[in-house]
Design a protein around this motif. Structure first.
Motif, PDB file in Angstrom:
ATOM      1  N   ILE A 157      39.692  30.521  34.706  1.00  0.00           N
ATOM      2  CA  ILE A 157      41.097  30.687  35.121  1.00  0.00           C
ATOM      3  C   ILE A 157      41.195  30.702  36.644  1.00  0.00           C
ATOM      4  O   ILE A 157      40.355  31.254  37.340  1.00  0.00           O
ATOM      5  CB  ILE A 157      41.741  31.960  34.534  1.00  0.00           C
ATOM      6  N   GLU A 158      42.242  30.053  37.131  1.00  0.00           N
ATOM      7  CA  GLU A 158      42.420  29.907  38.584  1.00  0.00           C
ATOM      8  C   GLU A 158      43.910  30.024  38.910  1.00  0.00           C
ATOM      9  O   GLU A 158      44.735  29.376  38.286  1.00  0.00           O
ATOM     10  CB  GLU A 158      41.860  28.539  39.027  1.00  0.00           C
ATOM     11  N   LYS A 159      44.227  30.835  39.906  1.00  0.00           N
ATOM     12  CA  LYS A 159      45.641  31.068  40.240  1.00  0.00           C
ATOM     13  C   LYS A 159      46.281  29.899  40.980  1.00  0.00           C
ATOM     14  O   LYS A 159      47.496  29.755  40.982  1.00  0.00           O
ATOM     15  CB  LYS A 159      45.795  32.355  41.054  1.00  0.00           C
ATOM     16  N   GLY A 198      38.916  26.852  45.613  1.00  0.00           N
ATOM     17  CA  GLY A 198      39.150  28.086  46.383  1.00  0.00           C
ATOM     18  C   GLY A 198      39.123  27.854  47.886  1.00  0.00           C
ATOM     19  O   GLY A 198      39.816  26.977  48.414  1.00  0.00           O
ATOM     20  N   THR A 199      38.296  28.598  48.586  1.00  0.00           N
ATOM     21  CA  THR A 199      38.249  28.501  50.050  1.00  0.00           C
ATOM     22  C   THR A 199      37.868  27.089  50.498  1.00  0.00           C
ATOM     23  O   THR A 199      38.304  26.623  51.548  1.00  0.00           O
ATOM     24  CB  THR A 199      37.245  29.541  50.614  1.00  0.00           C
ATOM     25  N   MET A 200      37.097  26.361  49.660  1.00  0.00           N
ATOM     26  CA  MET A 200      36.671  25.004  50.050  1.00  0.00           C
ATOM     27  C   MET A 200      37.837  24.016  50.033  1.00  0.00           C
ATOM     28  O   MET A 200      37.796  23.005  50.731  1.00  0.00           O
ATOM     29  CB  MET A 200      35.606  24.466  49.079  1.00  0.00           C
ATOM     30  N   LEU A 205      25.344  35.564  53.494  1.00  0.00           N
ATOM     31  CA  LEU A 205      25.352  35.160  52.081  1.00  0.00           C
ATOM     32  C   LEU A 205      26.689  34.580  51.639  1.00  0.00           C
ATOM     33  O   LEU A 205      26.772  33.898  50.622  1.00  0.00           O
ATOM     34  CB  LEU A 205      25.038  36.381  51.201  1.00  0.00           C
ATOM     35  N   ARG A 206      27.754  34.881  52.385  1.00  0.00           N
ATOM     36  CA  ARG A 206      29.099  34.448  51.967  1.00  0.00           C
ATOM     37  C   ARG A 206      29.294  32.945  52.105  1.00  0.00           C
ATOM     38  O   ARG A 206      30.297  32.419  51.660  1.00  0.00           O
ATOM     39  CB  ARG A 206      30.160  35.186  52.788  1.00  0.00           C
ATOM     40  N   VAL A 207      28.381  32.224  52.749  1.00  0.00           N
ATOM     41  CA  VAL A 207      28.633  30.796  52.951  1.00  0.00           C
ATOM     42  C   VAL A 207      28.511  30.036  51.622  1.00  0.00           C
ATOM     43  O   VAL A 207      28.035  30.562  50.619  1.00  0.00           O
ATOM     44  CB  VAL A 207      27.769  30.159  54.065  1.00  0.00           C
TER      45      VAL A 207
END
Ligand SMILES: Cc1cc2nc3c(=O)[nH]c(=O)nc-3n(C[C@H](O)[C@H](O)[C@H](O)COP(=O)(O)OP(=O)(O)OC[C@H]3O[C@@H](n4cnc5c(N)ncnc54)[C@H](O)[C@@H]3O)c2cc1C
Length: 423
Positions: A39-41, A47-49, A373-375
């Motif tokens: 599921i995706e809003k 997302g960020t990409m 790690l967030r990359v």
């Protein structure tokens, strides 16, 4: 199949958030044989990409060798085959890590992610938000808000890939948040800027506009010149502690767009720039951090940068510690030659959880380790690991923490992932 707000289907695995980590979690779970819901809003996956405009994933290679592969690398290859990727020579030079990132066309990437989900028979629901969740003895019930109104679905195992740990918090598991969050960034691309712009009295005009509150207080002649030469604006907005709430996130997005408009109006008032206009802006601010899960293991900065080896490592990671400190400084710590980091499975397991895993920027890590790690490449690889683990846990009807590490490695290997220790 469903009646009045209740989906009668039961999924093996449900993934909340179809972003960088979530898409690959869903593809991996489905490829491992699980009946999977994603599921995706937003209207697009990635997302960020994609919606956040940050379409330059790093880093798949360390010291010239590939350390992250699998479905995410296949997505890169598919985008490249459509002419939408710039893949650099992977000869790493310390402190030039960003040159090793792959630049992807974000719309092509969004289409490729759809295609891969379709091929793996992931059930994708766009325009659908996770509202709340509760655990039952045999799994998790998710309450979702979408175009059909409020709907409940059940899943044996769930993966939190919301970027904000919304599912984890909803289920009552512990989370952590840094005292001072890194800023968020809005990306705006400008068009119709002539090659030569008269900037003789620019400094005076900038200071005057700041005094009159026609430019954001952080503007300088240097940032304005940078905007003109780069033909784009990428500016930071303070990411407040409440940007994981509706009110806080709304303020973040609207403050950023107000500042963008101020800058565009200012630029259009300069000699020779009357035709300048916005060509594109990202649909949402790129948010660097909010909440992280408290996992069965928390990766520390020392673990990360010393390249600590773990007995339950599920993927590698290679990016310097990269902590943005408002307004515009960055703390960076680089690996010694030959080192790169590992991510243990326990950092994906919220402490005490039976049915829930996490992937993406929310994995259990301290502030500095998380800044590396967030990359995107490790987020995608963690997604693939969480998806395989959730599929195994669902099929064997066991707690997520009890997944056999060797079975997990075998499942990941079948899907082309690079298992730590193999490189
Ligand atoms: C400004 C900026 C620059 C960056 N630069 C780089 C870089 O150069 N290279 C690099 O590799 N990385 C970079 N990063 C880091 C990287 O892009 C992110 O950390 C990473 O993409 C996060 O992945 P994620 O899957 O955790 O979250 P996301 O990709 O944000 O995915 C979360 C998804 O969950 C969805 N979602 C959230 N809540 C709900 C809900 N309630 N219901 C349904 N869906 C929901 C969101 O819409 C989103 O699609 C940068 C980040 C930022 C912000």
């Amino acid at each position: 199949m469903w009646k009045k707000g209740v989906k009668t289907d039961i999924y093996d695995v449900a993934v909340a958030g179809g972003g960088t980590a979530g898409v690959f979690a869903a593809i991996a779970a489905a490829a491992a044989g699980a009946r999977t819901l994603l599921i995706e809003k937003n209207s697009v996956l990635g997302g960020t990409m994609t919606a956040g405009g940050v379409s330059y994933p790093g880093l798949f290679f360390a010291w010239g060798k590939q350390i992250i592969g699998g479905h995410c690398w296949e997505a890169v290859q598919r985008v490249a085959a459509l002419g939408g990727a710039q893949i650099p020579e992977m000869t790493y030079k310390s402190e030039h890590h960003w040159q090793q990132q792959i630049r992807l066309d974000k719309l092509t990437l969004a289409c490729v992610l759809d295609e891969m989900c379709r091929e793996h028979q992931v059930c994708v629901w766009l325009h659908t938000s996770l509202a709340s969740a509760n655990e039952t003895g045999s799994g998790v019930t998710l309450q979702l808000a979408g175009k059909d109104g409020l709907v409940s679905v059940q899943a044996k195992k769930v993966i939190d890939a919301t970027g904000d740990a919304q599912l984890t918090r909803s289920l009552g598991y512990a989370c952590d948040k840094s005292g001072r969050l890194q800023p968020a960034t809005l990306f705006v691309r400008l068009d119709n800027i002539p090659d030569h712009v008269a900037t003789a009295n620019l400094a005076e005009q900038v200071h005057h506009a700041i005094r009159e509150q026609r430019l954001p207080a952080w503007s300088t002649p240097g940032t304005i010149l940078g905007t003109l030469s780069g033909r784009s604006l990428a500016f930071h907005v303070a990411c407040a502690a409440d940007s994981d709430t509706t009110a806080g996130r709304t303020r973040l997005e609207m403050d950023a767009r107000r500042e963008a408009l101020q800058i565009v109006r200012f630029l259009r008032g300069l000699d020779g720039l009357q035709a300048l206009h916005v060509a594109e802006f990202s649909l949402e601010c790129g948010v660097r951090e909010t909440n992280r899960i408290v996992g069965e293991y928390t990766i520390t900065a020392r673990d990360y940068i010393s390249g600590r080896r773990f007995g339950d490592a599920v993927c590698n990671a290679f990016y310097p510690i990269d902590l943005h400190e408002p307004p515009y400084s960055i703390k960076q710590v680089f690996f010694e030659e030959g080192l790169y980091a590992q991510v243990p499975y326990r950092a994906l397991v919220p402490r005490g959880s039976t049915h829930l895993l996490a992937a993406g920027r929310i994995i259990s890590s301290d502030t500095d380790a998380n800044s590396a790690l967030r990359v995107q490449a490790p987020c995608m690889a963690e997604g693939q690991a969480a998806g395989c683990a959730a599929a195994i846990a669902a099929s064997e009807n066991q707690p997520v923490a009890a997944v056999d590490y060797h079975s997990l490695c075998q499942a990941l290997e079948r899907q082309g992932a690079i298992i730590p220790g193999e490189v």
